[in-house]
Design a protein around this motif. Structure first.
Motif, mmCIF file in Angstrom:
data_model
loop_
_atom_site.group_PDB
_atom_site.id
_atom_site.type_symbol
_atom_site.label_atom_id
_atom_site.label_comp_id
_atom_site.label_asym_id
_atom_site.label_seq_id
_atom_site.Cartn_x
_atom_site.Cartn_y
_atom_site.Cartn_z
ATOM 1 N N ARG A 53 33.376 29.143 54.949
ATOM 2 C CA ARG A 53 33.755 28.376 53.770
ATOM 3 C C ARG A 53 35.212 27.959 53.919
ATOM 4 N NH1 ARG A 53 34.019 32.839 48.954
ATOM 5 N NH2 ARG A 53 34.683 31.034 47.720
ATOM 6 N N ASN A 54 35.609 26.909 53.220
ATOM 7 C CA ASN A 54 37.014 26.506 53.278
ATOM 8 C C ASN A 54 37.505 25.973 51.931
ATOM 9 O OD1 ASN A 54 35.580 24.124 53.330
ATOM 10 N ND2 ASN A 54 36.595 23.276 55.131
ATOM 11 N N ASP A 55 36.952 26.535 50.858
ATOM 12 C CA ASP A 55 37.458 26.220 49.528
ATOM 13 C C ASP A 55 38.654 27.111 49.212
ATOM 14 O OD1 ASP A 55 35.766 28.457 49.552
ATOM 15 O OD2 ASP A 55 35.373 28.306 47.412
ATOM 16 N N ARG A 56 39.255 26.920 48.056
ATOM 17 C CA ARG A 56 40.337 27.771 47.567
ATOM 18 C C ARG A 56 39.917 28.349 46.220
ATOM 19 N NH1 ARG A 56 43.244 23.191 49.189
ATOM 20 N NH2 ARG A 56 43.672 22.603 47.010
ATOM 21 N N ILE A 57 40.271 29.613 45.982
ATOM 22 C CA ILE A 57 39.793 30.267 44.769
ATOM 23 C C ILE A 57 40.916 31.042 44.084
ATOM 24 C CG2 ILE A 57 37.470 30.525 45.731
ATOM 25 C CD1 ILE A 57 38.096 33.556 46.037
ATOM 26 N N MET A 58 40.677 31.386 42.817
ATOM 27 C CA MET A 58 41.490 32.341 42.090
ATOM 28 C C MET A 58 40.579 33.042 41.082
ATOM 29 S SD MET A 58 43.640 30.094 39.258
ATOM 30 C CE MET A 58 44.219 31.595 38.461
ATOM 31 N N TRP A 59 41.027 34.207 40.606
ATOM 32 C CA TRP A 59 40.275 34.950 39.600
ATOM 33 C C TRP A 59 41.057 34.916 38.302
ATOM 34 C CZ3 TRP A 59 35.446 36.774 40.624
ATOM 35 C CH2 TRP A 59 35.056 36.766 41.967
ATOM 36 N N LEU A 60 40.339 34.736 37.203
ATOM 37 C CA LEU A 60 40.998 34.596 35.909
ATOM 38 C C LEU A 60 40.175 35.299 34.846
ATOM 39 C CD1 LEU A 60 43.474 33.224 34.648
ATOM 40 C CD2 LEU A 60 42.036 31.227 34.190
ATOM 41 N N ASN A 61 40.843 36.130 34.043
ATOM 42 C CA ASN A 61 40.182 36.816 32.947
ATOM 43 C C ASN A 61 40.452 36.085 31.642
ATOM 44 O OD1 ASN A 61 39.946 39.052 30.754
ATOM 45 N ND2 ASN A 61 38.946 39.907 32.562
ATOM 46 N N PHE A 62 39.480 36.098 30.757
ATOM 47 C CA PHE A 62 39.607 35.372 29.495
ATOM 48 C C PHE A 62 40.870 35.762 28.737
ATOM 49 C CE2 PHE A 62 38.753 35.114 24.893
ATOM 50 C CZ PHE A 62 38.546 33.743 24.777
ATOM 51 N N GLU A 63 41.180 37.069 28.725
ATOM 52 C CA GLU A 63 42.338 37.538 27.980
ATOM 53 C C GLU A 63 43.662 37.036 28.553
ATOM 54 O OE1 GLU A 63 39.841 39.467 28.841
ATOM 55 O OE2 GLU A 63 38.963 39.978 26.895
ATOM 56 N N ALA A 64 43.650 36.563 29.811
ATOM 57 C CA ALA A 64 44.875 36.091 30.451
ATOM 58 C C ALA A 64 45.142 34.612 30.203
ATOM 59 C CB ALA A 64 44.809 36.353 31.956
ATOM 60 N N LEU A 65 44.238 33.917 29.516
ATOM 61 C CA LEU A 65 44.411 32.491 29.286
ATOM 62 C C LEU A 65 45.528 32.214 28.287
ATOM 63 C CD1 LEU A 65 40.668 31.357 29.008
ATOM 64 C CD2 LEU A 65 42.227 30.948 30.924
ATOM 65 N N ASP A 66 46.183 31.079 28.476
ATOM 66 C CA ASP A 66 47.188 30.608 27.536
ATOM 67 C C ASP A 66 46.484 29.710 26.522
ATOM 68 O OD1 ASP A 66 49.196 29.002 26.255
ATOM 69 O OD2 ASP A 66 50.599 29.556 27.852
ATOM 70 N N ARG A 67 46.375 30.166 25.278
ATOM 71 C CA ARG A 67 45.608 29.436 24.264
ATOM 72 C C ARG A 67 46.164 28.050 23.995
ATOM 73 N NH1 ARG A 67 43.467 34.186 25.687
ATOM 74 N NH2 ARG A 67 41.958 34.998 24.193
ATOM 75 N N GLU A 68 47.462 27.863 24.164
ATOM 76 C CA GLU A 68 48.062 26.563 23.892
ATOM 77 C C GLU A 68 47.970 25.620 25.080
ATOM 78 O OE1 GLU A 68 52.026 27.086 22.540
ATOM 79 O OE2 GLU A 68 51.458 28.136 20.687
ATOM 80 N N LYS A 69 48.191 26.155 26.283
ATOM 81 C CA LYS A 69 48.221 25.305 27.466
ATOM 82 C C LYS A 69 46.862 25.155 28.136
ATOM 83 C CE LYS A 69 53.051 26.361 28.588
ATOM 84 N NZ LYS A 69 53.968 26.900 29.618
ATOM 85 N N GLN A 70 45.902 26.010 27.807
ATOM 86 C CA GLN A 70 44.590 25.962 28.459
ATOM 87 C C GLN A 70 43.457 25.955 27.431
ATOM 88 O OE1 GLN A 70 45.460 29.547 30.775
ATOM 89 N NE2 GLN A 70 45.480 28.324 32.658
ATOM 90 N N PRO A 71 43.483 25.005 26.485
ATOM 91 C CA PRO A 71 42.445 24.990 25.443
ATOM 92 C C PRO A 71 41.043 24.723 25.987
ATOM 93 C CG PRO A 71 43.720 22.958 25.386
ATOM 94 C CD PRO A 71 44.433 23.892 26.321
ATOM 95 N N GLY A 72 40.969 23.919 27.061
ATOM 96 C CA GLY A 72 39.658 23.643 27.644
ATOM 97 C C GLY A 72 39.030 24.894 28.230
ATOM 98 N N LEU A 73 39.790 25.649 29.020
ATOM 99 C CA LEU A 73 39.277 26.883 29.615
ATOM 100 C C LEU A 73 38.945 27.911 28.546
ATOM 101 C CD1 LEU A 73 41.644 27.166 32.715
ATOM 102 C CD2 LEU A 73 39.162 26.842 32.776
ATOM 103 N N VAL A 74 39.752 27.976 27.491
ATOM 104 C CA VAL A 74 39.472 28.912 26.404
ATOM 105 C C VAL A 74 38.115 28.595 25.773
ATOM 106 C CG1 VAL A 74 40.153 29.628 24.077
ATOM 107 C CG2 VAL A 74 41.874 29.467 25.882
ATOM 108 N N THR A 75 37.891 27.317 25.449
ATOM 109 C CA THR A 75 36.618 26.913 24.826
ATOM 110 C C THR A 75 35.438 27.165 25.752
ATOM 111 O OG1 THR A 75 37.746 25.217 23.526
ATOM 112 C CG2 THR A 75 35.373 24.991 23.781
ATOM 113 N N LEU A 76 35.592 26.763 27.026
ATOM 114 C CA LEU A 76 34.511 26.948 27.981
ATOM 115 C C LEU A 76 34.183 28.416 28.192
ATOM 116 C CD1 LEU A 76 32.563 25.984 30.212
ATOM 117 C CD2 LEU A 76 34.501 26.102 31.802
ATOM 118 N N MET A 77 35.198 29.241 28.424
ATOM 119 C CA MET A 77 34.935 30.637 28.744
ATOM 120 C C MET A 77 34.368 31.400 27.549
ATOM 121 S SD MET A 77 38.000 31.668 31.361
ATOM 122 C CE MET A 77 38.178 30.818 32.943
#
Length: 419
Positions: free
Chosen positions: A241-265
């Motif tokens: 594989r040659n993609d790039r990844i990261m791991w992210l927990n819901f509690e680590a999201l920035d509610r103001e800067k990442q509203p899309g990820l907050v809603t999706l997750m």
């Protein structure tokens, strides 16, 4: 690490080594040497902005299916206590890299490193190639780093295998539908559920509205631009594989800067509750996600995400969301889903009836699913081989692995399956 300290410790270790060791790994180390080598391992883990430690964490999370539930009940996170905001992967990583644990591991790691380095030296002499002292220290350091990562990975895998097997049936970890109070559990059509239970996969378009998908795409682009995503080096080296990844927990999201990820997750967290309600899969709740970016021409070769018996890493259902708005035919990057493998319960059923299982063509594909914006794909982690085809432009995906025991929903005559 700057060579001095390591150089001194290697010299010290070499001077304490018997002229002829009986069995590798059985030699007793004096306390001063152990203490010194623990410092070396700590420095290797932390040098270059924690490169080795981050590599170890990527290998743990990418290859072991470490259980990642964080709340005590029903998937709702509790108020964190000290270190309670860790998932299982983080806890195991912390426990196995603290000085007392490294002290227990140091003899095995250094014995393995010594053997490998000796072979490197012997091969160099055979090929009339020699290393100066600076190069020798650098090569040995790299060997120690790789031996340490592999040994710690083996220890974490072993401990996690028992944890996952024991916890899969723990009702306190189940995504109990009755305990879900954040909204209705009605995101999936009957066609999507039927496909998952009968064919092993299904997908739902417009899982979230287009504005949410656009926000998620922008937020992932920013994370990628900010250098948060990294290649999985050991799999890139084998052209797997040659993609790039990261791991992210819901509690680590920035509610103001990442509203899309907050809603999706928030909505993705509801998935195991709905599947347990409709399919009785005994899935566990989860709030840890893998974010991936596939640059142009990137790929991920055919594989399965889980398995049975010795290959069981706990993963039962894989959920993949695509935020790629304006994705068009010809852009590539499809998820190629192969024909569902027969699981042990189905094979047992054929054996009981005295029937021969049908021939399975491992190259037979069911479908190539385009990664269009707003689409969520579900498939059985243990049963569905799949791959990501090369894309003609950058492609983003968010994956959630849902843990659960083999058995419920897997049997040949199980709930929602054909008889």
């Amino acid at each position: 690490m700057k060579g001095g300290f390591l150089d001194k410790q290697i010299a010290r270790e070499a001077s304490s080594r018997p002229a002829k060791e009986e069995i590798s790994g059985t030699r007793d180390w004096d306390e001063a040497t152990k203490d010194g080598m623990v410092k070396v391992l700590e420095e290797i883990l932390l040098e270059n902005n924690r490169l080795a430690r981050n590599d170890l964490e990527r290998r743990i999370r990418s290859g072991t299916g470490v259980r990642d539930f964080r709340g005590r009940c029903c998937g709702a996170p509790n108020e964190p206590e000290p270190l309670e905001d860790e998932d299982i992967a983080a806890r195991l990583l912390r426990e196995h890299t603290k000085p007392s644990a490294l002290r227990d591991h140091v003899a095995t790691i250094m014995e393995q490193a010594t053997q490998i380095f000796t072979r490197v030296q012997e091969k160099g002499k055979k090929d009339n190639m020699s290393m100066d002292s600076e190069t020798e220290i650098q090569v040995l350091r790299d060997v120690i780093k790789e031996c340490m990562i592999r040994h710690l990975l083996k220890c974490v895998n072993g401990e996690n295998a028992g944890t996952t097997a024991n916890s899969s049936h723990d009702a306190g970890l189940l995504a109990t539908p009755q305990g879900y109070t954040a909204g209705e559990l009605n995101s999936f059509s009957s066609e999507c559920i039927r496909g998952l239970m009968e064919d092993g996969y299904g997908y739902e378009d417009d899982f979230v509205d287009e504005n949410v998908s656009r926000n998620v795409l922008k937020e992932m682009e920013f994370l990628d631009f900010d250098g948060k995503m990294s290649e999985v080096q050991q799999q890139k080296m084998t052209n797997y594989r040659n993609d790039r990844i990261m791991w992210l927990n819901f509690e680590a999201l920035d509610r103001e800067k990442q509203p899309g990820l907050v809603t999706l997750m928030k909505k993705l967290i509801s998935v195991p509750f709905e599947l347990n309600k409709k399919c009785s899969l005994y899935l566990q709740a989860s709030s840890t996600f893998q974010l991936a970016v596939y640059p142009k021409d990137a790929y991920y070769k055919r594989h399965v995400d889980g398995g049975y018996e010795d290959l069981n890493n706990g993963r039962k259902i894989t959920a993949v969301f695509y935020p790629n708005v304006n994705w068009s035919d010809g852009d590539g990057g499809e998820l190629k889903v192969y024909k569902r493998l027969l699981n042990p319960f189905q094979l047992q059923d054929y054996a009981k009836r005295g029937e021969k299982p049908p021939e399975h063509n491992k190259d037979e594909a069911n479908e190539e699913i385009a990664p269009i914006g707003g689409r969520l794909v579900l498939f059985r982690s243990r049963d569905i081989p799949h791959e990501v085809l090369r894309s003609c432009k950058k492609r983003y995906a968010i994956s959630l692995w849902l843990m659960g025991p083999p058995g419920p929903g897997d049997q040949a005559d199980g709930h929602h399956t054909r008889t």
